[in-house]
Write a protein that holds these residues in place. Structure first.
Motif, mmCIF file in Angstrom:
data_model
loop_
_atom_site.group_PDB
_atom_site.id
_atom_site.type_symbol
_atom_site.label_atom_id
_atom_site.label_comp_id
_atom_site.label_asym_id
_atom_site.label_seq_id
_atom_site.Cartn_x
_atom_site.Cartn_y
_atom_site.Cartn_z
ATOM 1 N N ALA A 1 -0.585 -28.742 -49.659
ATOM 2 C CA ALA A 1 0.053 -29.432 -50.790
ATOM 3 C C ALA A 1 1.533 -29.090 -50.768
ATOM 4 O O ALA A 1 2.394 -29.915 -51.082
ATOM 5 C CB ALA A 1 -0.575 -28.990 -52.105
ATOM 6 N N PHE A 2 1.849 -27.841 -50.409
ATOM 7 C CA PHE A 2 3.218 -27.440 -50.090
ATOM 8 C C PHE A 2 3.326 -27.485 -48.573
ATOM 9 O O PHE A 2 2.464 -26.925 -47.884
ATOM 10 C CB PHE A 2 3.483 -26.014 -50.597
ATOM 11 C CG PHE A 2 4.773 -25.426 -50.079
ATOM 12 C CD1 PHE A 2 5.955 -25.620 -50.762
ATOM 13 C CD2 PHE A 2 4.793 -24.703 -48.901
ATOM 14 C CE1 PHE A 2 7.151 -25.104 -50.270
ATOM 15 C CE2 PHE A 2 5.985 -24.184 -48.404
ATOM 16 C CZ PHE A 2 7.158 -24.381 -49.092
ATOM 17 N N ASP A 3 4.334 -28.144 -48.056
ATOM 18 C CA ASP A 3 4.513 -28.176 -46.602
ATOM 19 C C ASP A 3 5.992 -28.404 -46.299
ATOM 20 O O ASP A 3 6.529 -29.462 -46.641
ATOM 21 C CB ASP A 3 3.666 -29.306 -45.989
ATOM 22 C CG ASP A 3 3.600 -29.188 -44.467
ATOM 23 O OD1 ASP A 3 4.526 -28.593 -43.872
ATOM 24 O OD2 ASP A 3 2.631 -29.695 -43.876
ATOM 25 N N VAL B 1 2.054 -30.910 -56.931
ATOM 26 C CA VAL B 1 1.418 -31.878 -56.032
ATOM 27 C C VAL B 1 -0.076 -31.976 -56.320
ATOM 28 O O VAL B 1 -0.653 -33.066 -56.363
ATOM 29 C CB VAL B 1 1.664 -31.479 -54.554
ATOM 30 C CG1 VAL B 1 0.797 -32.300 -53.603
ATOM 31 C CG2 VAL B 1 3.140 -31.650 -54.204
ATOM 32 N N ARG C 1 14.727 -35.522 -61.310
ATOM 33 C CA ARG C 1 15.406 -35.978 -60.102
ATOM 34 C C ARG C 1 14.631 -37.164 -59.534
ATOM 35 O O ARG C 1 13.701 -37.654 -60.128
ATOM 36 C CB ARG C 1 15.494 -34.828 -59.112
ATOM 37 C CG ARG C 1 16.637 -33.880 -59.457
ATOM 38 C CD ARG C 1 16.442 -32.534 -58.791
ATOM 39 N NE ARG C 1 16.437 -32.640 -57.338
ATOM 40 C CZ ARG C 1 15.907 -31.721 -56.537
ATOM 41 N NH1 ARG C 1 15.337 -30.667 -57.046
ATOM 42 N NH2 ARG C 1 15.952 -31.855 -55.236
ATOM 43 N N GLY D 1 13.921 -27.418 -49.131
ATOM 44 C CA GLY D 1 14.165 -27.622 -50.569
ATOM 45 C C GLY D 1 13.074 -27.085 -51.478
ATOM 46 O O GLY D 1 13.331 -26.789 -52.636
ATOM 47 N N GLY D 2 11.844 -26.963 -50.972
ATOM 48 C CA GLY D 2 10.749 -26.507 -51.817
ATOM 49 C C GLY D 2 10.664 -24.998 -51.967
ATOM 50 O O GLY D 2 9.916 -24.500 -52.814
ATOM 51 N N PRO E 1 2.250 -34.284 -49.189
ATOM 52 C CA PRO E 1 2.212 -34.400 -47.725
ATOM 53 C C PRO E 1 0.865 -34.885 -47.229
ATOM 54 O O PRO E 1 0.743 -35.315 -46.083
ATOM 55 C CB PRO E 1 2.455 -32.963 -47.233
ATOM 56 C CG PRO E 1 2.896 -32.186 -48.426
ATOM 57 C CD PRO E 1 2.374 -32.878 -49.641
ATOM 58 N N SER F 1 8.547 -27.138 -61.627
ATOM 59 C CA SER F 1 8.607 -28.351 -60.807
ATOM 60 C C SER F 1 8.084 -29.535 -61.607
ATOM 61 O O SER F 1 7.152 -29.405 -62.403
ATOM 62 C CB SER F 1 7.743 -28.201 -59.545
ATOM 63 O OG SER F 1 8.354 -27.309 -58.643
ATOM 64 N N THR G 1 5.874 -26.053 -56.700
ATOM 65 C CA THR G 1 5.846 -27.309 -55.946
ATOM 66 C C THR G 1 4.406 -27.678 -55.578
ATOM 67 O O THR G 1 3.965 -28.818 -55.784
ATOM 68 C CB THR G 1 6.715 -27.190 -54.672
ATOM 69 O OG1 THR G 1 8.016 -26.732 -55.053
ATOM 70 C CG2 THR G 1 6.845 -28.514 -53.959
ATOM 71 N N ASP H 1 12.116 -29.398 -44.299
ATOM 72 C CA ASP H 1 12.901 -29.448 -45.534
ATOM 73 C C ASP H 1 12.707 -28.112 -46.254
ATOM 74 O O ASP H 1 11.584 -27.759 -46.614
ATOM 75 C CB ASP H 1 12.394 -30.611 -46.389
ATOM 76 C CG ASP H 1 13.236 -30.818 -47.640
ATOM 77 O OD1 ASP H 1 14.057 -29.933 -47.963
ATOM 78 O OD2 ASP H 1 13.068 -31.866 -48.296
ATOM 79 N N HIS I 1 10.986 -36.782 -56.277
ATOM 80 C CA HIS I 1 11.429 -36.035 -55.093
ATOM 81 C C HIS I 1 10.357 -35.091 -54.563
ATOM 82 O O HIS I 1 10.527 -34.481 -53.521
ATOM 83 C CB HIS I 1 12.719 -35.275 -55.414
ATOM 84 C CG HIS I 1 12.521 -34.132 -56.353
ATOM 85 N ND1 HIS I 1 12.163 -34.315 -57.679
ATOM 86 C CD2 HIS I 1 12.598 -32.800 -56.173
ATOM 87 C CE1 HIS I 1 12.050 -33.131 -58.257
ATOM 88 N NE2 HIS I 1 12.300 -32.204 -57.371
ATOM 89 N N ILE I 2 9.244 -34.948 -55.284
ATOM 90 C CA ILE I 2 8.158 -34.097 -54.787
ATOM 91 C C ILE I 2 7.111 -34.997 -54.147
ATOM 92 O O ILE I 2 6.568 -35.906 -54.774
ATOM 93 C CB ILE I 2 7.537 -33.267 -55.927
ATOM 94 C CG1 ILE I 2 8.615 -32.362 -56.532
ATOM 95 C CG2 ILE I 2 6.363 -32.443 -55.420
ATOM 96 C CD1 ILE I 2 8.146 -31.564 -57.724
ATOM 97 N N LEU I 3 6.870 -34.741 -52.870
ATOM 98 C CA LEU I 3 5.999 -35.606 -52.089
ATOM 99 C C LEU I 3 4.649 -34.938 -51.876
ATOM 100 O O LEU I 3 4.566 -33.714 -51.766
ATOM 101 C CB LEU I 3 6.649 -35.867 -50.723
ATOM 102 C CG LEU I 3 7.954 -36.647 -50.803
ATOM 103 C CD1 LEU I 3 8.850 -36.312 -49.608
ATOM 104 C CD2 LEU I 3 7.680 -38.138 -50.862
ATOM 105 N N VAL J 1 7.843 -31.794 -44.428
ATOM 106 C CA VAL J 1 7.780 -33.130 -45.051
ATOM 107 C C VAL J 1 9.013 -33.991 -44.773
ATOM 108 O O VAL J 1 9.123 -35.095 -45.297
ATOM 109 C CB VAL J 1 7.626 -33.066 -46.601
ATOM 110 C CG1 VAL J 1 6.248 -32.597 -47.001
ATOM 111 C CG2 VAL J 1 8.720 -32.231 -47.236
ATOM 112 N N ASP K 1 8.457 -20.320 -56.528
ATOM 113 C CA ASP K 1 9.044 -21.587 -56.083
ATOM 114 C C ASP K 1 8.016 -22.417 -55.312
ATOM 115 O O ASP K 1 7.785 -23.600 -55.608
ATOM 116 C CB ASP K 1 10.269 -21.286 -55.203
ATOM 117 C CG ASP K 1 11.144 -22.500 -54.985
ATOM 118 O OD1 ASP K 1 10.825 -23.585 -55.519
ATOM 119 O OD2 ASP K 1 12.155 -22.381 -54.264
#
Ligand code: AMP
Ligand code: MG
Length: 326
Positions: A79-81, A258, A212, A138-139, A227, A207, A254, A136, A223-225, A84, A250
């Protein structure tokens, strides 16, 4: 990191406080340079523009962080990756946004995850296997930066500090000091406080897909995808995660966003040391649910401007996030 940082520090005198604050800022700036994916040069640019099939060897501090991010990707069922990047491009999240055609989305999904860009902590290498795949940061970048800044401040024996990176704060307190009071905002109306946290030597990350993101043909693209599907996670509210480790807070905020409130809360139930608060919007009403650990930080008194809060009613059976924990 495209954000504003606020630093409050108390050390034994003004000179010490100012120099500790400058050192904390320098630490965050150093991590910004280490982790940025917004620059054509720098260590992440070297990774993300490497020739497909050829392994690159990032400097060790960066490699450790990338290895940690990859291990979180495995523990969160991806879910966090961090891999992405191709989806960020497919939805043009760094531009004005676009809705990819189904065929493009399928192609982008093939450029996501470890088969497309492989982080190998044992070998200390990252290998892109296909063009268009990229990592990325950013997460987890803010969390990583706050963790290093915390180390800098503790080494200088500050008694109290609060670092606010926008979306994530870090609170440091020496023994005997009162905790910091931190507001949790309404997921759709940032100027409305809906909950209060008392933080001592902990970090809180929030998150959400509301603030954003871009609007394409009237459709908000967050902005949260996800994956796993290749699509932006739907808007439903926000999740706030508290942990002693800012990077963990953090990453998990995220990942749990997701997963969404049902799956997320089920998995958060069994996190003994990590506080999780879901704020789920239903029109004007907000539903709030938290795991047991969050009770340590959440102040139950109502904020200045109360919003209707309902307790969550989740019947989802719990399935723990794979237990890690160092
Ligand atoms: P955060 O605000 O900490 O939830 O992180 C969101 C940022 O992480 C996005 O702006 C992207 O740069 C990146 N990102 C988006 N979706 C994911 C994901 N599923 N896993 C890891 N990073 C992501
Ligand atoms: Mg995050």
């Amino acid at each position: 990191m495209g954000t504003l940082m606020t630093v409050s520090v108390r050390a034994h005198d003004r000179t010490a406080s100012e120099s500790a604050a400058e050192a904390a800022i320098a630490s965050v700036e150093r991590y910004d340079r280490l982790l940025t994916t917004w620059s054509a040069s720098g260590p992440m640019a070297a990774v993300n523009s490497s020739r497909p099939g050829r392994a690159v060897r990032p400097e060790s501090e960066l490699m450790v962080l990338l290895g940690e991010a990859e291990s979180w990707a495995e523990r969160t069922g991806r879910a966090f990756d961090p891999g992405v990047g191709a989806l960020v491009d497919a939805w043009n999240l760094r531009g004005t946004g676009r809705i990819p055609a189904p065929r493009e989305l399928t192609a982008a999904l093939h450029r996501v995850g470890p088969a497309a860009i492989d982080i190998d902590p044992q070998a200390g290498t990252v290998t892109r296997h296909v063009d268009g795949a990229w990592l990325d940061t950013g997460g987890f970048g803010k969390g990583a930066a706050l963790r290093t800044a915390a180390g800098t401040l503790r080494a200088r024996c500050v008694r109290r500090a609060l670092l606010d990176l926008g979306g994530q704060v870090l609170a440091i307190t020496a023994p005997g000091e009162a905790p910091w009071t931190v507001a949790v905002a309404h997921p759709a109306r940032r100027d409305t406080q809906v909950a209060t946290l008392h933080l001592a030597n902990a970090s809180a990350a929030t998150s959400g897909n509301g603030e954003r993101g871009v609007v394409v043909h009237g459709v908000r693209v967050g902005h949260i995808l996800d994956p796993r599907t290749g699509r932006p996670a739907p808007w439903w509210g926000s999740v706030t995660v508290v942990s002693a480790d800012p990077l963990e807070a953090d990453v998990l905020s995220t990942a749990l966003y997701v997963m969404g409130p049902d799956e997320g809360l089920a998995r958060a139930r069994d996190l003994p040391d990590v506080g999780v608060l879901f704020l789920v919007a239903h029109g004007d009403a907000l539903e709030a649910c938290r795991n047991e650990a969050m009770g340590r930080w959440l102040v139950e008194a109502s904020p200045d401007e109360p919003v209707p809060l309902r307790a969550c009613s989740s019947s989802t059976p719990s399935s723990p996030l794979e237990r890690r924990y160092r």
